[in-house]
Write a protein that holds these residues in place. Structure first.
Motif, PDB file in Angstrom:
ATOM      1  N   SER A 117      79.145   8.786  16.987  1.00 38.94           N
ATOM      2  CA  SER A 117      79.794   8.280  16.887  1.00 38.94           C
ATOM      3  C   SER A 117      80.839   9.858  16.976  1.00 38.94           C
ATOM      4  CB  SER A 117      79.652   8.289  15.003  1.00 38.94           C
ATOM      5  OG  SER A 117      81.632   7.489  14.679  1.00 38.94           O
ATOM      6  N   THR A 118      82.346   9.565  17.447  1.00 35.30           N
ATOM      7  CA  THR A 118      83.742  10.517  17.059  1.00 35.30           C
ATOM      8  C   THR A 118      84.535   9.585  15.968  1.00 35.30           C
ATOM      9  OG1 THR A 118      84.903   9.118  18.466  1.00 35.30           O
ATOM     10  CG2 THR A 118      83.310  10.362  19.466  1.00 35.30           C
ATOM     11  N   THR A 119      84.185   8.645  15.326  1.00 29.34           N
ATOM     12  CA  THR A 119      85.257   8.928  13.777  1.00 29.34           C
ATOM     13  C   THR A 119      84.476   9.408  12.948  1.00 29.34           C
ATOM     14  OG1 THR A 119      85.156   6.568  14.637  1.00 29.34           O
ATOM     15  CG2 THR A 119      85.726   6.362  12.964  1.00 29.34           C
ATOM     16  N   PRO A 120      85.618  10.109  12.064  1.00 31.90           N
ATOM     17  CA  PRO A 120      85.309  10.588  11.143  1.00 31.90           C
ATOM     18  C   PRO A 120      84.657  10.348   9.604  1.00 31.90           C
ATOM     19  CG  PRO A 120      87.253  11.638  11.432  1.00 31.90           C
ATOM     20  CD  PRO A 120      87.048  10.128  12.776  1.00 31.90           C
ATOM     21  N   PRO A 121      84.156  10.034   8.649  1.00 27.99           N
ATOM     22  CA  PRO A 121      83.797   9.014   7.622  1.00 27.99           C
ATOM     23  C   PRO A 121      84.910   9.024   7.196  1.00 27.99           C
ATOM     24  CG  PRO A 121      82.721  11.316   7.059  1.00 27.99           C
ATOM     25  CD  PRO A 121      83.322  11.805   8.805  1.00 27.99           C
ATOM     26  N   ARG A 122      84.758   8.055   6.034  1.00 26.49           N
ATOM     27  CA  ARG A 122      85.751   7.558   5.438  1.00 26.49           C
ATOM     28  C   ARG A 122      84.910   8.257   3.811  1.00 26.49           C
ATOM     29  NH1 ARG A 122      89.152   3.418   6.308  1.00 26.49           N
ATOM     30  NH2 ARG A 122      90.215   4.350   3.908  1.00 26.49           N
TER      31      ARG A 122
END
Length: 817
Positions: free
Chosen positions: A399-404
């Motif tokens: 995944s290239t989406t930063p965590p919330r």
């Protein structure tokens, strides 16, 4: 010469460096006891590795004016010159590491993070630094410490608390045992789901992580995608580190060097143990040791090598004297050199490596090879900022989406209610149908005298403008909706104002030119020749609409409106509702000037769009003022020709409408999007509907009454009789065009062939009473006198005033005019 990797060697032939080894076994007591047992023969101390051990050792050694140099102790409290005036280190302090981690977390957009840390000197200093740097970036730190002797119980409890809080990002300042318990809890409680992230600090080494991965496949699997921030000991791209690697490999081939190294280890003759302590088991390296650990040299080994180099260079420059002289040479910058870990410069204010000579690196554990995750570089910390790779990876490794911050609950977007849209669309449809009916009625009756006097061409323009303005109701209903459709919403933000202003200018200009023609003709006491054509008036309408379009075009070029959603991903606003982790619970969208995007709370956005809005609204209001002026001037002219009374009724209704609605709209908050829409769309709808009905209904009803009652009413028309098919027919003659009524002198019309259709007193009702006793106010075709086509007054003839009127011979025509 003093050991050196980069730079010029120092001439230290008059000095002999003797090395002795010792093992604190990670205990401060053992380190201090060993030092005190042999301090009389010691000129400098290199070590220890842990901050908790280094701290008391540096204090005791400093009290005896003996300098100490560390290569792994990173506690920021060691920067205190009053307590550690004889201490220096070649590795960055954890204050710099905490700063790098805080900046990394900030780049992910996280507002709350968890921290599990070892409750000792090192861990507490790390926690304090993290708290400071995260707080400066408006990030809340939830920290939980554990005791080394109770790591299993404490860490499991801390992770359970973090889990219950819903925090997704956890920083670990733990040793091997604490790290193991974090991984164990996560595996057993299914904590490692997509969107969760562990950030390891330099408290754990790559060898320790690989060891944990080899203990369990579950550990190896959950490590994939996790991140590790540490100061790289060496960079394979640096020439100085390449030289260090070469010397390392050469040492493994030198029997004398092997013997020397073993003499410093437990069991060797240079290994020292306090009489009060039990000697550790012997440890001796075997051939192949140097080649085996070549790949691990990028960790702490370069810092250790540079710590030895720094100590020897400082002692050389101080001629082997006291620690005070040693640190004077360090403070003066004379000991700076290019070592295995890069340029080594000690900050005299802290004794630690200076900020500009320290660097950090972000690693991510990617795929597994041979049971252990592989580290890949994902970014570098240089000159106080991160340079991250575009393809930085997050758990579960792809995944290239930063965590919330935490798993976000559903967000209420506060879009416009669809039922409200349907209702206003129906109202808009009714207005369009009403205007189209009025247009049809005007066209169908355009040759009737009453309609001709109302100038049907401009009534059609008036109704067309209302229809265009009403179309803005649809544009006002368009938002980003579900799914997000920001581009369409932005288009309709600008289209709504364009439709409204264009339609309003057409409506007002149609009224102005109608009243202007009446004003010029009926306010003409000299009865001079005058002809005002439709083309002349069309030019004025087109000019006003084109100027309005010019203003809109400039607005769109300079500072167009843009649909903006107020949440954490687009534009932040203090009124956005969030939970304690910063997750947006409620957001809203609205049309704002493009210059507002990115404006932080408290900053003033650009007012360009507001200025253009004021200009366009002011322009349309000025047209209303002009229309009001002409309506007032012709208020005494017969209502068949002008609508001043109805115009003033419409204006008064609009003033009341705007006075009530605009303050209410301003008071409604951004979340009440449906209410705001109903108010704005209702304002446009009611305004347009009132204009259309007030202007057109009196005409429709009055015409219908006239057509129904005919001569029995107060209105007389020119009639003629004839015979067709054996039956008497009555024919009514009306003017064919507006010019036939509104032309003072028309040399083209043969007025002698036409019968009068409008009485003099219908044009000048105020004169009816003045002449009521001397003559009748009604003239029919039988009493009409000839009219001069030359427009000159002749005896026994009436003056051609465009309408066929013939006052009695005894009437004072000049006075009446």
């Amino acid at each position: 010469t003093a050991p050196v990797v980069g730079g010029d060697p120092l001439p230290c032939g008059h000095l002999e460096f003797r090395f002795f080894g010792g093992d604190s076994e990670f205990e401060a007591t053992g380190a201090v006891q060993n030092f005190l047992a042999f301090h009389q023969t010691i000129d400098a101390v290199i070590g220890a590795t842990r901050s908790a051990v280094t701290s008391p050792l540096a204090i005791v050694a400093g009290a005896m004016d003996i300098p100490s140099f560390s290569f792994t102790a990173s506690a920021s409290e060691l920067d205190n010159r009053e307590s550690y005036g004889r201490f220096a280190r070649t590795n960055p302090s954890n204050s710099m590491a905490a700063l790098a981690i805080a900046a990394l977390v900030k780049s992910y957009g996280v507002s709350h993070v968890g921290l599990v840390y070892i409750d000792d000197t090192f861990g507490n200093a790390y926690r304090n630094n993290l708290f400071q740097f995260l707080d400066e970036r408006d990030i809340f730190l939830h920290s939980f410490g554990y005791q080394l002797a109770q790591s299993e119980e404490d860490v499991s409890r801390d992770m359970a608390t973090i889990d219950s809080l819903g925090i997704n990002v956890v920083i670990l300042v733990t040793f091997t045992s604490g790290t193991r318990e974090v991984l164990k809890y996560g595996v057993e409680n299914d904590w490692f789901t997509p969107g969760r992230l562990l950030i390891f600090s330099d408290s754990v080494s790559i060898e320790e992580l690989n060891s944990l991965a080899s203990e369990s496949d579950d550990f190896a699997n959950v490590l994939v995608g996790q991140q590790w921030v540490r100061a790289p000991g060496g960079d394979s791209g640096m020439p100085s580190f390449q030289r260090f690697q070469q010397e390392w490999l050469q040492a493994g081939q030198d029997d004398q060097m092997m013997t020397f190294v073993n003499s410093l280890l437990p069991g060797g003759d240079r290994f020292r143990v306090s009489p009060n302590r039990e000697a550790p088991p012997p440890i001796q390296i075997e051939p192949g040791f140097f080649a085996k650990f070549t790949n691990a040299l990028t960790n702490d080994a370069p810092y250790a090598y540079d710590a030895v180099t720094l100590a020897c260079r400082a002692l050389c420059l101080a001629n082997g004297t006291s620690g005070t002289a040693v640190f004077q040479t360090i403070s003066s910058g004379q000991t700076a050199f290019v070592g295995a870990s890069g340029e080594v410069v000690i900050d005299p204010r802290t004794g630690s490596r200076s900020t500009h000579s320290a660097s950090f690196r972000l690693y991510s554990f990617t795929q597994r090879q041979g049971g252990a995750p592989v580290l890949e570089i994902m970014g570098n910390w240089e000159t106080s900022s991160w340079k991250l790779n575009e393809n930085i990876l997050f758990p579960p490794g792809n995944s290239t989406t930063p965590p919330r911050t935490a798993f976000a609950p559903p967000t209420e977007r506060n879009t416009i209610n669809f039922g409200a849209k349907l209702m206003m669309w129906f109202v808009m449809f009714c207005i369009l149908c009403t205007c189209m009916y009025f247009i049809y009625w005007t066209v169908a009756n355009r040759r009737e005298s009453y309609v001709v006097k109302s100038q049907p061409e401009f009534l059609i323009i008036f109704l067309t403008g209302i229809m265009i303005s009403s179309l803005s109701i649809y544009s006002l209903s368009v938002d980003d909706g579900e799914p997000d459709n920001t581009a369409s919403a932005t288009l309709h933000c600008n289209l709504a104002w364009s439709l409204w202003s264009t339609g309003s200018s057409m409506v007002t200009m149609a009224i102005i030119v109608k009243l202007y023609r009446i004003f010029r003709i009926f306010k003409n006491p000299s009865l001079r020749t005058m002809k005002i054509t439709n083309f002349f008036l069309y030019q004025r309408i087109i000019g006003a609409v084109v100027f309005n379009f010019f203003l809109i075009t400039v607005w769109q070029v300079v500072s167009p409106l843009e649909w903006v959603r107020y949440d954490h991903t687009h534009v932040w606003d203090d009124s956005v509702v969030t939970d304690r982790y910063g997750n947006v619970l409620q957001s809203y969208g609205s049309c704002r000037t493009r210059h507002r995007k990115g404006i932080k709370p408290g900053e003033s956005p650009s007012n360009l769009s507001g200025i253009f809005l004021i200009i366009i609204v002011g322009y349309n209001l000025s047209l209303f003022v002009v229309a009001g002026y002409f309506a007032f001037r012709v208020r005494k002219v017969d209502s068949d020709f002008q609508e001043s009374v109805y115009f003033f009724v419409a204006v008064f209704s609009q003033i009341q409408l705007y006075a009530v609605t605009i303050p209410v709209i301003s008071a409604v908050d951004g979340f009440s999007t449906t209410v705001r829409y109903l108010l704005l769309a209702g304002l446009v709808a009611i305004n347009n509907l009132v204009l259309a009905l007030v202007i057109m209904l009196p005409k429709v009803f009055k015409f219908d009454i006239t057509s129904t009652f005919g001569a029995s009413g107060n209105r007389t028309t020119a009639t003629g009789t004839g015979t067709r098919g054996g039956r008497d027919k009555t024919r009514t003659t009306y003017p064919k065009t507006v010019e036939e009524i509104y032309t003072i002198v028309s040399e083209e019309a043969d007025m002698s062939l036409q019968r009068p259709s409008i009485t003099f007193f219908e044009m000048y009702p105020s004169r009816r009473n003045a002449t009521a006793d001397s003559h009748s106010s009604v003239l029919n075709s039988d009493s009409a006198t000839p009219v001069s086509t030359a427009g000159r007054r002749q005896p026994g003839k009436a003056v051609d005033v465009g309408v066929q009127t013939a006052p009695p011979a005894d009437a004072n025509l000049a006075e009446m005019a």
